[in-house]
Design a protein around this motif. Sequence first.
Motif, PDB file in Angstrom:
ATOM      1  N   LEU A 166       0.859  -1.173   0.000  1.00  0.00           N
ATOM      2  CA  LEU A 166       0.000   0.000   0.000  1.00  0.00           C
ATOM      3  C   LEU A 166       0.897   1.225   0.000  1.00  0.00           C
ATOM      4  N   GLY A 167       0.652   2.142  -0.937  1.00  0.00           N
ATOM      5  CA  GLY A 167       1.469   3.344  -1.030  1.00  0.00           C
ATOM      6  C   GLY A 167       0.633   4.581  -1.295  1.00  0.00           C
ATOM      7  N   TYR A 168       1.066   5.694  -0.737  1.00  0.00           N
ATOM      8  CA  TYR A 168       0.417   6.990  -0.964  1.00  0.00           C
ATOM      9  C   TYR A 168       1.491   7.989  -1.398  1.00  0.00           C
ATOM     10  N   ARG A 169       1.163   8.807  -2.426  1.00  0.00           N
ATOM     11  CA  ARG A 169       2.145   9.779  -2.920  1.00  0.00           C
ATOM     12  C   ARG A 169       1.455  11.088  -3.300  1.00  0.00           C
ATOM     13  N   GLU A 170       2.142  12.206  -3.035  1.00  0.00           N
ATOM     14  CA  GLU A 170       1.682  13.522  -3.447  1.00  0.00           C
ATOM     15  C   GLU A 170       2.645  14.108  -4.474  1.00  0.00           C
ATOM     16  N   TYR A 171       2.094  14.873  -5.437  1.00  0.00           N
ATOM     17  CA  TYR A 171       2.869  15.437  -6.535  1.00  0.00           C
ATOM     18  C   TYR A 171       2.605  16.942  -6.624  1.00  0.00           C
ATOM     19  N   SER A 172       3.681  17.727  -6.776  1.00  0.00           N
ATOM     20  CA  SER A 172       3.547  19.177  -6.916  1.00  0.00           C
ATOM     21  C   SER A 172       4.418  19.654  -8.074  1.00  0.00           C
ATOM     22  N   LEU A 173       3.902  20.632  -8.828  1.00  0.00           N
ATOM     23  CA  LEU A 173       4.637  21.208  -9.957  1.00  0.00           C
ATOM     24  C   LEU A 173       4.384  22.709 -10.011  1.00  0.00           C
ATOM     25  N   THR A 174       5.443  23.480 -10.163  1.00  0.00           N
ATOM     26  CA  THR A 174       5.337  24.922 -10.403  1.00  0.00           C
ATOM     27  C   THR A 174       6.255  25.294 -11.556  1.00  0.00           C
ATOM     28  N   GLU A 175       5.809  26.249 -12.361  1.00  0.00           N
ATOM     29  CA  GLU A 175       6.612  26.791 -13.458  1.00  0.00           C
ATOM     30  C   GLU A 175       6.625  28.307 -13.340  1.00  0.00           C
ATOM     31  N   ILE A 176       7.575  28.937 -13.986  1.00  0.00           N
ATOM     32  CA  ILE A 176       7.644  30.386 -13.966  1.00  0.00           C
ATOM     33  C   ILE A 176       6.372  30.950 -14.601  1.00  0.00           C
ATOM     34  N   GLY A 177       5.605  31.673 -13.811  1.00  0.00           N
ATOM     35  CA  GLY A 177       4.372  32.278 -14.312  1.00  0.00           C
ATOM     36  C   GLY A 177       3.167  31.373 -14.319  1.00  0.00           C
ATOM     37  N   THR A 178       3.311  30.115 -13.922  1.00  0.00           N
ATOM     38  CA  THR A 178       2.175  29.176 -13.942  1.00  0.00           C
ATOM     39  C   THR A 178       2.192  28.307 -12.691  1.00  0.00           C
ATOM     40  N   SER A 179       1.035  28.147 -12.082  1.00  0.00           N
ATOM     41  CA  SER A 179       0.888  27.264 -10.929  1.00  0.00           C
ATOM     42  C   SER A 179      -0.080  26.138 -11.277  1.00  0.00           C
ATOM     43  N   TYR A 180       0.110  25.014 -10.629  1.00  0.00           N
ATOM     44  CA  TYR A 180      -0.729  23.841 -10.872  1.00  0.00           C
ATOM     45  C   TYR A 180      -1.271  23.319  -9.549  1.00  0.00           C
ATOM     46  N   LEU A 181      -2.401  22.654  -9.619  1.00  0.00           N
ATOM     47  CA  LEU A 181      -2.961  22.015  -8.443  1.00  0.00           C
ATOM     48  C   LEU A 181      -2.136  20.780  -8.079  1.00  0.00           C
ATOM     49  N   ASP A 182      -1.999  20.531  -6.789  1.00  0.00           N
ATOM     50  CA  ASP A 182      -1.315  19.320  -6.347  1.00  0.00           C
ATOM     51  C   ASP A 182      -2.173  18.100  -6.677  1.00  0.00           C
ATOM     52  N   ALA A 183      -1.505  16.980  -6.898  1.00  0.00           N
ATOM     53  CA  ALA A 183      -2.180  15.712  -7.162  1.00  0.00           C
ATOM     54  C   ALA A 183      -1.701  14.675  -6.150  1.00  0.00           C
ATOM     55  N   SER A 184      -2.446  13.590  -6.033  1.00  0.00           N
ATOM     56  CA  SER A 184      -2.060  12.517  -5.122  1.00  0.00           C
ATOM     57  C   SER A 184      -2.525  11.179  -5.681  1.00  0.00           C
ATOM     58  N   SER A 185      -1.872  10.109  -5.230  1.00  0.00           N
ATOM     59  CA  SER A 185      -2.239   8.769  -5.696  1.00  0.00           C
ATOM     60  C   SER A 185      -2.174   7.769  -4.554  1.00  0.00           C
ATOM     61  N   ILE A 186      -3.017   6.748  -4.667  1.00  0.00           N
ATOM     62  CA  ILE A 186      -2.998   5.600  -3.760  1.00  0.00           C
ATOM     63  C   ILE A 186      -2.843   4.350  -4.622  1.00  0.00           C
ATOM     64  N   LEU A 187      -1.908   3.489  -4.256  1.00  0.00           N
ATOM     65  CA  LEU A 187      -1.694   2.239  -4.986  1.00  0.00           C
ATOM     66  C   LEU A 187      -1.745   1.094  -3.988  1.00  0.00           C
ATOM     67  N   PHE A 188      -2.670   0.152  -4.220  1.00  0.00           N
ATOM     68  CA  PHE A 188      -2.853  -0.980  -3.320  1.00  0.00           C
ATOM     69  C   PHE A 188      -2.919  -2.257  -4.149  1.00  0.00           C
ATOM     70  N   GLY A 189      -2.106  -3.250  -3.786  1.00  0.00           N
ATOM     71  CA  GLY A 189      -2.130  -4.484  -4.564  1.00  0.00           C
ATOM     72  C   GLY A 189      -1.271  -5.572  -3.979  1.00  0.00           C
ATOM     73  N   GLY A 190      -0.978  -6.576  -4.804  1.00  0.00           N
ATOM     74  CA  GLY A 190      -0.160  -7.695  -4.360  1.00  0.00           C
ATOM     75  C   GLY A 190       0.573  -8.338  -5.526  1.00  0.00           C
ATOM     76  N   ARG A 191       1.776  -8.782  -5.286  1.00  0.00           N
ATOM     77  CA  ARG A 191       2.583  -9.461  -6.324  1.00  0.00           C
ATOM     78  C   ARG A 191       2.810 -10.914  -5.914  1.00  0.00           C
ATOM     79  N   TRP A 192       2.495 -11.802  -6.854  1.00  0.00           N
ATOM     80  CA  TRP A 192       2.741 -13.233  -6.656  1.00  0.00           C
ATOM     81  C   TRP A 192       3.804 -13.665  -7.638  1.00  0.00           C
ATOM     82  N   ARG A 193       4.854 -14.262  -7.121  1.00  0.00           N
ATOM     83  CA  ARG A 193       5.945 -14.771  -7.952  1.00  0.00           C
ATOM     84  C   ARG A 193       5.880 -16.283  -8.067  1.00  0.00           C
ATOM     85  N   PHE A 194       6.188 -16.782  -9.255  1.00  0.00           N
ATOM     86  CA  PHE A 194       6.171 -18.232  -9.473  1.00  0.00           C
ATOM     87  C   PHE A 194       7.370 -18.635 -10.338  1.00  0.00           C
TER      88      PHE A 194
END
Length: 349
Positions: free
Chosen positions: A321-349
């Motif tokens: 389970l992982g949570y992440r936030e993302y931010s970006l700014t540029e000269i003269g331009t602002s952006y809204l922050d984003a976020s993600s949640i990733l939940f899962g499982g890996r099975w190896r064989f």
Amino acid sequence: TQSRSSAASDVYKRQMLAYGQFDPAYLSVDDGVSTTNEIVDNTNSNSRAGFWYRQITDSGEFSINLETSLGLRQSGLVSQNKTPDSIDWQRTNIRKVEAIWKDNRYGTIYLGQGSMSSDGASGYDLSGTTLVLYNSIPDTAGAFQFRTTTGALSNKTITQAFGSFDGGRKTRLRYDTPSFGGVRLSVSYGEEVLNKNVSETVADVGLMYAEQVGSVSIVGGLAYSRNEFGDGVLRHSAVGSFSLLHDAGFNMTVAAGSRDEAGHYIYGKLGYQVKWFPLGKTAMAIDYYSGDGGTSKGSESTSIGIGIVQSFDKANIQAYLGYREYSLTEIGTSYLDASSILFGGRWRF
């Protein structure tokens, strides 16, 4: 008796192994205005299948490795306005078609489709949490677009803002030296052949280190690559990473990279591994990424993430389970922050 002994020797010298993994996940991304939820294949370590053939000799080992991803919907390709097909296998999903000769004294030669010398140089990581947290930030939700402060979708994506500048896989000739005191040198020259729309040749060199020093495991790498495209454009990249793991479970990872047209970044992670349950280890970590010049000159991108991975050893399964936030700014331009949640499982064989 002599016949049985000879047969046993043949079994020892010739080995064949089929392997693979399945890594489904649930992805939820909030772009500041709307939320996208999708069932995906985790690009951090995608579902794949492969085959090894090994021929062991007195002086070394000859092997053939075939491997392909399964072509399932990748977490890094889903966006607000695009949901790839559940299954869409293409020739670019081929990961490895290579012959390998390892000489015990003189090193290893690789021929065919596989990792360049710079592949993985930015991702050395002993935290045990790379299924949800590592320096390739776009693997979780790279195709999502940032929204401007007015709520409109921009043409700037998480992939553009958060480069890792790591090497990749090409059809190449590669040579790795033997390890001397934990240090190994690698050089390779390759060409893109799977993607018919891309004309690219790559020359790179990598330096890798792996050693146990007392109670601390240490791995690291540095790499430089020169990419030349069909239109004459040259791209130069330099990356490196370093990771420590103490026997007590505490670990630290740092990485950095620079690319001509895409700026530079630094990345850091602190983690802890512990066996609270007899089922397997629990790994936890928090990381931070800071980049400059990813989307435009003077742009700044930052990301912080937190994640946990629980191993179930007998079943060969890792839940995460992982949570992440993302931010970006540029000269003269602002952006809204984003976020993600990733939940899962890996099975190896």
